[in-house]
Design a protein around this motif. Structure first.
Motif, PDB file in Angstrom:
ATOM      1  N   ASN A  55      -6.690  -5.752   0.492  1.00  5.26           N
ATOM      2  CA  ASN A  55      -5.586  -4.798   0.548  1.00  5.26           C
ATOM      3  C   ASN A  55      -4.888  -4.788  -0.808  1.00  5.26           C
ATOM      4  O   ASN A  55      -4.572  -5.858  -1.349  1.00  5.26           O
ATOM      5  CB  ASN A  55      -4.579  -5.202   1.630  1.00  5.26           C
ATOM      6  CG  ASN A  55      -5.195  -5.268   3.005  1.00  5.26           C
ATOM      7  OD1 ASN A  55      -5.446  -4.253   3.621  1.00  5.26           O
ATOM      8  ND2 ASN A  55      -5.463  -6.485   3.477  1.00  5.26           N
ATOM      9  N   ALA A 111      -1.936  -3.852  -1.361  1.00  9.16           N
ATOM     10  CA  ALA A 111      -0.545  -4.275  -1.170  1.00  9.16           C
ATOM     11  C   ALA A 111      -0.361  -5.786  -1.320  1.00  9.16           C
ATOM     12  O   ALA A 111       0.702  -6.235  -1.739  1.00  9.16           O
ATOM     13  CB  ALA A 111      -0.069  -3.830   0.203  1.00  9.16           C
ATOM     14  N   PHE A 124       0.708  -6.956  -4.720  1.00 12.96           N
ATOM     15  CA  PHE A 124       1.912  -6.306  -5.239  1.00 12.96           C
ATOM     16  C   PHE A 124       2.788  -7.293  -6.026  1.00 12.96           C
ATOM     17  O   PHE A 124       3.273  -6.961  -7.107  1.00 12.96           O
ATOM     18  CB  PHE A 124       2.709  -5.684  -4.097  1.00 12.96           C
ATOM     19  CG  PHE A 124       4.027  -5.125  -4.527  1.00 12.96           C
ATOM     20  CD1 PHE A 124       4.104  -3.960  -5.267  1.00 12.96           C
ATOM     21  CD2 PHE A 124       5.217  -5.780  -4.208  1.00 12.96           C
ATOM     22  CE1 PHE A 124       5.318  -3.449  -5.681  1.00 12.96           C
ATOM     23  CE2 PHE A 124       6.431  -5.266  -4.619  1.00 12.96           C
ATOM     24  CZ  PHE A 124       6.481  -4.097  -5.352  1.00 12.96           C
ATOM     25  N   ILE A 184      -0.733   1.650  -3.256  1.00  8.79           N
ATOM     26  CA  ILE A 184      -0.309   0.910  -2.047  1.00  8.79           C
ATOM     27  C   ILE A 184      -0.084   1.883  -0.888  1.00  8.79           C
ATOM     28  O   ILE A 184      -0.506   1.618   0.243  1.00  8.79           O
ATOM     29  CB  ILE A 184       0.961   0.074  -2.334  1.00  8.79           C
ATOM     30  CG1 ILE A 184       0.595  -1.133  -3.201  1.00  8.79           C
ATOM     31  CG2 ILE A 184       1.612  -0.389  -1.050  1.00  8.79           C
ATOM     32  CD1 ILE A 184       1.780  -1.923  -3.708  1.00  8.79           C
ATOM     33  N   SER A 212      -2.318   1.805   2.427  1.00  7.77           N
ATOM     34  CA  SER A 212      -1.641   1.582   3.712  1.00  7.77           C
ATOM     35  C   SER A 212      -1.946   2.709   4.690  1.00  7.77           C
ATOM     36  O   SER A 212      -2.158   2.460   5.886  1.00  7.77           O
ATOM     37  CB  SER A 212      -0.122   1.486   3.506  1.00  7.77           C
ATOM     38  OG  SER A 212       0.183   0.396   2.674  1.00  7.77           O
ATOM     39  N   LEU A 272       1.133  -6.656   3.265  1.00  6.56           N
ATOM     40  CA  LEU A 272       1.993  -6.805   2.086  1.00  6.56           C
ATOM     41  C   LEU A 272       2.098  -8.259   1.611  1.00  6.56           C
ATOM     42  O   LEU A 272       2.528  -8.509   0.490  1.00  6.56           O
ATOM     43  CB  LEU A 272       3.404  -6.279   2.391  1.00  6.56           C
ATOM     44  CG  LEU A 272       3.555  -4.759   2.479  1.00  6.56           C
ATOM     45  CD1 LEU A 272       4.892  -4.403   3.096  1.00  6.56           C
ATOM     46  CD2 LEU A 272       3.420  -4.129   1.103  1.00  6.56           C
TER      47      LEU A 272
END
Length: 199
Positions: free
Chosen positions: A107, A109, A112, A145, A149, A181
């Motif tokens: 992912n 995210a 991040f 992101i 998502s 996240l």
């Protein structure tokens, strides 16, 4: 002199019977022999029987120990994935599948935080070109992101409808997105599937 024997026996029994304060006549076969307790006395005796002999301090100490035990069980469950002691928000097959779905893929995210640190450092350098690059990176990261998502939510929703048709799936997608996240090693409950493994 001519009294019957049965009457004499009854008279003797009446003399032996305990005297009560009650003005109501009682059945001779069920003598009470003690005064009726007041309502307040009866209630207090019932309460004392119902309550244990623990003091307030002991009860508080016991509650603290039970809470500590429950928290320790929950901590171990978050590390091992044991469904019995997980918090309510993590329980159930739907939430488990949502966790496994997120943990099985990369992912954007989840990276991040490291990317944010790099961008922040670049933006603090007093070079105009680097600050422009930092600003551009912020925009790129946010767009990536959001797109990632959106794709994750769409795929997960589809899988949940196929696998858990009759079950309550409310909040599962948002739960999965919040998990995505977090960096993989910081996620709780700990990931139970490897990357690329089908949940």
């Amino acid at each position: 002199m001519f009294r019957s024997r049965a009457k004499d026996e009854k008279a003797q029994d009446a003399d032996k019977a305990p005297v009560t304060d009650s003005s109501q006549p009682r059945h001779p076969e069920a003598p009470k022999g003690r005064p009726t307790p007041k309502r307040s006395q009866a209630q207090s005796s019932r309460r004392s029987v119902a309550n244990t002999s623990m003091t307030r301090k002991e009860a508080a100490k016991r509650q603290r120990e039970e809470r500590r035990t429950a928290m320790e069980r929950q901590r171990q469950a978050l590390a091992s994935g044991d469904e019995r002691y997980l918090p309510a928000r993590d329980k159930g097959p739907v939430r488990r599948f949502a966790r496994d779905f997120v943990d099985s893929r990369f992912n954007i995210a989840e990276f991040f935080l490291p990317m944010a640190v790099v961008i922040l450092v670049l933006s603090m350098v007093r070079v105009a070109s680097l600050q422009n690059v930092a600003l551009l990176l912020w925009l790129v990261v946010i767009v990536l992101i959001v797109l990632d998502s959106f794709v994750t939510a769409f795929r997960l929703k589809k899988q949940l409808h196929e696998r858990f048709a009759g079950e309550n799936k409310r909040g599962a997608v948002a739960y999965a997105l919040m998990r995505s996240l977090q960096m993989r090693r910081l996620r709780l409950p700990k990931p139970q599937v490897k990357r690329g493994e089908r949940p």
